[in-house]
Design an enzyme around this catalytic site. Structure first.
Site, PDB file in Angstrom:
ATOM      1  N   TRP A   1       0.848  -1.515  -0.042  1.00 40.31           N
ATOM      2  CA  TRP A   1      -0.219  -0.119  -0.137  1.00 40.31           C
ATOM      3  C   TRP A   1       0.801   1.350   0.022  1.00 40.31           C
ATOM      4  O   TRP A   1       0.492   2.131  -0.624  1.00 40.31           O
ATOM      5  CB  TRP A   1      -0.827   0.038   1.264  1.00 40.31           C
TER       6      TRP A   1
ATOM      7  N   ASP B   1      -1.435   6.654   6.613  1.00 40.06           N
ATOM      8  CA  ASP B   1      -2.430   5.842   6.203  1.00 40.06           C
ATOM      9  C   ASP B   1      -2.758   4.793   7.391  1.00 40.06           C
ATOM     10  O   ASP B   1      -1.910   3.984   7.454  1.00 40.06           O
ATOM     11  CB  ASP B   1      -2.177   5.029   5.000  1.00 40.06           C
TER      12      ASP B   1
ATOM     13  N   LYS C   1     -11.676  -2.377   8.137  1.00 43.48           N
ATOM     14  CA  LYS C   1     -10.782  -3.177   9.245  1.00 43.48           C
ATOM     15  C   LYS C   1     -11.495  -2.929  10.700  1.00 43.48           C
ATOM     16  O   LYS C   1     -11.775  -3.722  11.062  1.00 43.48           O
ATOM     17  CB  LYS C   1      -9.321  -2.879   9.111  1.00 43.48           C
TER      18      LYS C   1
END
Length: 357
Positions: free
Chosen positions: A99, A166, A190
């Site tokens: 990511w 992030d 999540k």
């Protein structure tokens, strides 16, 4: 048979969130209307949005001068939206996984990108240390938890430039000092809500400084000024997020959650280290509290498929490792009860008794 949801995302949510959202979908606040069909500009939903922002600020102890907004597009849209709003000349990135790599790729469309450090040559099995952050960078970007490789930053970085993070997979999982960050963003699927909403926490004074024109929908100021209502927001995921935030507050807030997360991770990593059939895949000091990655030891490598089948039969759902890594991954986010972690440990021990040489 009880199912234990170890999926990496979309992932386990508190039962309160699932039940409360389901009830609201059938009848929102005794209105006779479904949550899915109410106006996002109704007084009822405005109260939901206000509570979401209020709980974010309370649970994370967000200082004055920061805005909380809710957007669509997932964290992947933020990979370009952050540099669109903040990158004038140069940005620095810490490359700790898939990511982070994708975020860097998008940022290169807007200016110079400096990779201050990477663990890619070692398949991202650790978090780089002892790197230097360029003092002339517009910001420094980090990915706090790496779901695929199972590494995590456990402390807040002191950065000489605005810190962008992030936090898709570990928001509310540990206490953070928001004042050390200029921008925090993350997908909800999540630790917060179903997929479909993205949270953004931004320091207001950082905005409006780039010289480029920014499309209306991609300008953070648009959504701050319109209370996340410039266009129709993802109503159902935002409501689910509020249910999760209420649950989190009732559980004792982020400090209590951090304590529980450490307990869950510790007992599972202890079993991985003890059991001769398994081994961890990353540096011990950088092991994630959220995504526990492990493989069979070389001696028992041929039993990998057998263990996966055995674990699934025992109700362990979603423990297959990411396709780019292999092995196993137990995602133990905030809503994962300790009892489920213990069930996985029991499963590993039973398999050991059957196969250990």
């Amino acid at each position: 048979m009880k199912k234990h949801n170890f999926s990496a995302g979309p992932s386990i949510l508190p039962q309160q969130t699932i039940k409360g959202t389901a009830e609201a979908i059938l009848d929102f606040n005794n209105s006779g209307l479904s949550l899915m069909e109410i106006s996002h500009r109704s007084k009822g939903f405005q109260a939901v949005m206000d509570e979401a922002i209020e709980l974010f600020k309370e649970l994370l102890n967000i200082p004055e001068g920061y805005s909380v907004i809710f957007l669509g597009g997932g964290a992947s849209l933020q990979f370009c939206m952050a540099p669109f709003n903040l990158l004038e000349k140069k940005a620095a990135y810490l490359n700790t996984g898939t990511w982070a790599n994708k975020a860097m790729k998008e940022a290169k469309l807007f200016g110079e990108v400096v990779e201050v450090a990477t663990s890619k040559p070692d398949n991202y099995t650790y978090i780089p240390k002892n790197y230097e952050i360029p003092a002339d960078a517009d910001y420094f970007h980090i990915t706090t938890n790496n779901t695929i490789f199972g590494t995590e930053l456990h402390t807040d970085i002191d950065s000489p430039v605005p810190l962008v993070a992030d936090m898709s997979s570990d928001i509310f999982a540990r206490v953070i000092d928001v004042s050390k960050y200029g921008l925090i963003y993350g997908g909800a699927q999540k630790n917060l809500a179903p997929a479909g909403v993205t949270f953004v926490i931004v320091k207001d004074e950082l905005l409006g400084k780039v010289s480029r024109p920014i499309p209306t929908m991609l300008d953070y100021r648009t959504h701050i000024e319109n209370g996340s209502m410039f266009n129709t927001p993802p109503v159902v995921p935002i409501y689910a997020a509020v249910e999760t935030l209420r649950w989190l507050k009732a559980m004792g807030g982020v400090p209590a959650m951090e304590k529980l997360n450490k307990e869950k991770a510790t007992i599972l990593y202890n079993e991985i280290d003890r059991n001769p059939l398994f081994r961890g895949t990353c540096a011990v000091e950088d092991r994630s509290l959220m995504n526990v990655c492990f493989v069979m030891t070389d001696e028992y490598k041929d039993l990998e498929a057998d263990f996966l089948k055995f674990a699934i039969e025992k109700g362990m759902d979603g423990i297959k490792g990411h396709r780019s890594v292999g092995g196993f991954r137990a995602s133990i986010y905030n809503a994962m009860p300790k009892e489920s972690v213990q069930a996985l440990i029991d499963c590993m021990q039973e398999f050991e008794k059957q196969h250990a040489k």
